[in-house]
Design an enzyme around this catalytic site. Structure first.
Site, PDB file in Angstrom:
ATOM      1  N   VAL A  12       0.836  -1.209   0.000  1.00 28.24           N
ATOM      2  CA  VAL A  12       0.000   0.000   0.000  1.00 28.24           C
ATOM      3  C   VAL A  12       0.868   1.256   0.000  1.00 28.24           C
ATOM      4  O   VAL A  12       0.657   2.181  -0.796  1.00 28.24           O
ATOM      5  CB  VAL A  12      -0.968  -0.014   1.209  1.00 28.24           C
ATOM      6  N   THR A  88      -1.545  -3.774   9.593  1.00 25.51           N
ATOM      7  CA  THR A  88      -2.367  -3.994  10.796  1.00 25.51           C
ATOM      8  C   THR A  88      -2.748  -5.482  10.795  1.00 25.51           C
ATOM      9  O   THR A  88      -3.875  -5.839  10.468  1.00 25.51           O
ATOM     10  CB  THR A  88      -3.644  -3.121  10.778  1.00 25.51           C
ATOM     11  N   PHE A 246     -16.243 -10.272  -9.824  1.00 25.20           N
ATOM     12  CA  PHE A 246     -16.016 -10.998  -8.576  1.00 25.20           C
ATOM     13  C   PHE A 246     -16.944 -12.199  -8.418  1.00 25.20           C
ATOM     14  O   PHE A 246     -17.444 -12.484  -7.331  1.00 25.20           O
ATOM     15  CB  PHE A 246     -16.144 -10.044  -7.376  1.00 25.20           C
ATOM     16  N   CYS A 257      -5.546  -9.397   2.813  1.00 24.84           N
ATOM     17  CA  CYS A 257      -6.639  -8.504   3.250  1.00 24.84           C
ATOM     18  C   CYS A 257      -7.917  -9.220   3.662  1.00 24.84           C
ATOM     19  O   CYS A 257      -8.380  -9.052   4.790  1.00 24.84           O
ATOM     20  CB  CYS A 257      -6.945  -7.503   2.142  1.00 24.84           C
TER      21      CYS A 257
HETATM   22  C1  UGA Z   1      -8.621  -6.970  -1.974  1.00 21.55           C
HETATM   23  C2  UGA Z   1      -9.749  -6.060  -2.514  1.00 21.55           C
HETATM   24  O1  UGA Z   1     -10.213  -6.565  -3.779  1.00 21.55           O
HETATM   25  C3  UGA Z   1      -9.261  -4.633  -2.694  1.00 21.55           C
HETATM   26  O2  UGA Z   1     -10.330  -3.799  -3.091  1.00 21.55           O
HETATM   27  C4  UGA Z   1      -8.703  -4.142  -1.345  1.00 21.55           C
HETATM   28  O3  UGA Z   1      -8.180  -2.828  -1.443  1.00 21.55           O
HETATM   29  C5  UGA Z   1      -7.582  -5.068  -0.896  1.00 21.55           C
HETATM   30  O4  UGA Z   1      -8.107  -6.413  -0.761  1.00 21.55           O
HETATM   31  C6  UGA Z   1      -7.059  -4.572   0.427  1.00 21.55           C
HETATM   32  O5  UGA Z   1      -7.830  -4.532   1.391  1.00 21.55           O
HETATM   33  O6  UGA Z   1      -5.924  -4.091   0.485  1.00 21.55           O
HETATM   34  P1  UGA Z   1      -6.491  -8.193  -3.054  1.00 21.55           P
HETATM   35  O7  UGA Z   1      -6.374  -8.875  -1.728  1.00 21.55           O
HETATM   36  O8  UGA Z   1      -5.276  -7.584  -3.671  1.00 21.55           O
HETATM   37  O9  UGA Z   1      -7.595  -7.006  -2.968  1.00 21.55           O
HETATM   38  O10 UGA Z   1      -7.022  -9.279  -4.092  1.00 21.55           O
HETATM   39  P2  UGA Z   1      -8.406  -9.651  -4.802  1.00 21.55           P
HETATM   40  O11 UGA Z   1      -8.237  -9.476  -6.245  1.00 21.55           O
HETATM   41  O12 UGA Z   1      -9.564  -9.023  -4.152  1.00 21.55           O
HETATM   42  O13 UGA Z   1      -8.448 -11.224  -4.503  1.00 21.55           O
HETATM   43  C7  UGA Z   1      -8.635 -11.724  -3.183  1.00 21.55           C
HETATM   44  C8  UGA Z   1      -8.868 -13.233  -3.230  1.00 21.55           C
HETATM   45  O14 UGA Z   1     -10.112 -13.521  -3.869  1.00 21.55           O
HETATM   46  C9  UGA Z   1      -7.800 -13.997  -4.017  1.00 21.55           C
HETATM   47  O15 UGA Z   1      -7.497 -15.201  -3.356  1.00 21.55           O
HETATM   48  C10 UGA Z   1      -8.475 -14.258  -5.365  1.00 21.55           C
HETATM   49  O16 UGA Z   1      -7.992 -15.384  -6.034  1.00 21.55           O
HETATM   50  C11 UGA Z   1      -9.931 -14.450  -4.941  1.00 21.55           C
HETATM   51  N1  UGA Z   1     -10.895 -14.151  -6.015  1.00 21.55           N
HETATM   52  C12 UGA Z   1     -11.074 -12.878  -6.458  1.00 21.55           C
HETATM   53  C13 UGA Z   1     -11.659 -15.183  -6.560  1.00 21.55           C
HETATM   54  O17 UGA Z   1     -11.525 -16.366  -6.151  1.00 21.55           O
HETATM   55  N2  UGA Z   1     -12.583 -14.900  -7.527  1.00 21.55           N
HETATM   56  C14 UGA Z   1     -12.769 -13.633  -7.979  1.00 21.55           C
HETATM   57  O18 UGA Z   1     -13.660 -13.436  -8.871  1.00 21.55           O
HETATM   58  C15 UGA Z   1     -12.002 -12.586  -7.445  1.00 21.55           C
END
Ligand code: UGA
Length: 426
Positions: A12, A88, A246, A257
């Protein structure tokens, strides 16, 4: 040009440093870790993030951005704003551990001149910004909340083209000053109280995690009922109130996160004698999804993992990042190891932290040689380019489990078992 300090140069903080400098401000990033700072000063990012290296080089060269591990440098820079971007993490009870945040706030407050604003970007429980403001013991400083919504892998783009910018503060004047830093960005902008801003961040992440748990549960049901999961989710998402993003099923959600933020939100609710049963269920559903994938792999190798070798492709929590924190892949690997399997893993970028029974191969094919089954646990696009006949030929048994649904249909004929998450066995 506004002078801005950034404290904490992780995913970040680093993205914020680059993003804010790209917006035309003068930025100094500060981190206690000297080796990280030294790497950054040579424009080398310590993390894998699309576009980061090029942006770093350009901004450092034009003197818009620099880094230091000396607090005195930040003090003499006299930043008008300081973004606090430290971690955090989750404590043992599931709540957010604010130790690093509190000490960073105390440490950098003296660098802010009178009228300065400390902006908390770290994800913090409701009420934290207010407590920090009180703990600083300086009536000439202000504290604002400005949560980050970027995704790893597309962080710089998400910073520059956000869906919204949220700023919370105790007064409209302070909120406006912070929001003005983003004048060059055209997006919805929301000014709120400190508490609302803090809660928006958790609510958004918990909602997204809940949506993914729902998606994974529906994928499981589609598998049982022989429905076509792609059609089901697409058909559901066509409803404009639902939307199509999503909704990609997988072996479970993870990363730095969602797991910690859902758990922290449940803990915040408890501290107010409240409950969030849907979020609690989403967490439980995610645990079940991870175990389900391990069960599938166990079933594919004959019901017992002892003395079996499983090849795993992908150890990061999703593609296009080198982050393995709370990776679903590694959680599944841990279950397999506990049940007696040996795991040979490959990842295009990351190396999994050491575990007994797990070894990392240097190519995807090498990981599969002699394996009883191959599991695709992260959706790196290059996996679908690997010739399936070579994979199948080197394995002990040509058995594959695609938990990310990325392999082309042409793979099917090369394997005696070709199992795809969300699809009934054919
Ligand atoms: C997530 C949020 O999407 C961001 O908006 C937020 O700012 C961030 O956390 C944070 O709090 O800092 P991130 O953890 O980088 O972002 O990744 P994501 O793309 O959200 O994926 C999270 C998990 O969900 C991964 O394991 C991914 O593989 C899974 N996922 C995501 C799925 O299984 N299917 C989807 O359609 C999307």
């Amino acid at each position: 040009m506004t002078r801005i300090g950034i404290v904490g140069l992780g995913y970040v903080g680093l993205t914020t440093s680059v993003g804010v400098a790209q917006l035309g401000h003068q930025v100094l990033g500060y981190d206690l870790d000297a080796s990280r700072v030294n790497l950054l000063l040579t424009s080398k990012p310590p993390i894998h993030e699309e576009g980061l290296e090029q942006s770093l080089g350009r901004l450092i060269k034009s003197n818009a951005l620099s880094f230091t591990n000396h607090l005195e440098d930040l003090q003499s820079f006299k930043p008008e704003f300081v973004f606090v971007c430290v971690g955090t993490p989750q404590d043992e009870s599931g709540a957010a551990d604010l130790t690093i945040l509190n000490s960073a706030a105390q440490e950098v407050a003296p660098a802010l001149p009178a009228g300065g604003i400390m902006i908390i970007k770290s994800t913090v429980p409701v009420g934290t910004c207010q407590k920090i403001a009180q703990s600083l013991n300086r009536t000439d400083l202000f504290v604002a909340s400005n949560p980050e919504f970027l995704r790893e892998g597309t962080a710089i783009k998400d910073f520059m083209e956000p869906d919204r910018i949220v700023v919370g503060a105790n007064s409209p004047e302070v909120a406006k000053k912070v929001m003005s830093l983003y004048d060059a960005i055209d997006s919805p902008k929301l000014e709120t109280s400190l508490e609302s801003s803090e809660l928006i961040k958790y609510a958004a992440n918990a909602y997204l995690a809940m949506r993914l748990s729902f998606t994974n549960d529906i994928a499981n049901l589609a598998e049982a009922t022989k429905a076509n999961v792609d059609q089901v989710l697409f058909g559901m998402g066509l409803d404009k109130r639902i939307g199509n993003s999503f909704l990609k099923p997988g072996p479970g959600w993870g990363g730095s996160c969602f797991p910690k933020d859902t758990s922290a939100l449940v803990s915040i609710a408890k501290s107010y004698d409240s409950r969030l049963p849907l979020v609690e269920s989403a967490i439980a559903s995610n645990h079940a999804a991870l175990t389900r994938s391990a069960d599938v792999i166990e079933g594919l190798v004959g019901g017992h993992l002892a003395n079996k070798t499983v090849a795993v492709w992908g150890v990061t929590f999703k593609a296009n990042t080198d982050d393995v924190r709370d990776s679903p892949s590694l959680k599944i690997v841990d279950i397999l190891l506990k049940r007696g399997a040996t795991v040979k893993a490959f990842d295009p970028i990351a190396i999994a932290p050491g575990r007994a029974g797990l070894s990392m191969a240097s190519t995807a094919l090498e990981a599969t040689v002699g394996a009883d089954a191959l599991a695709i646990l992260t959706e790196w696009p290059e996996f679908s380019e690997i010739p399936p006949e070579l994979v199948a030929a080197g394995m002990k048994e040509p058995v594959v489990y695609d938990a990310r649904r990325i392999l082309p249909e042409s793979w099917r004929s090369h394997f005696s078992v070709f199992k795809v998450l969300g699809e009934a066995a054919k």
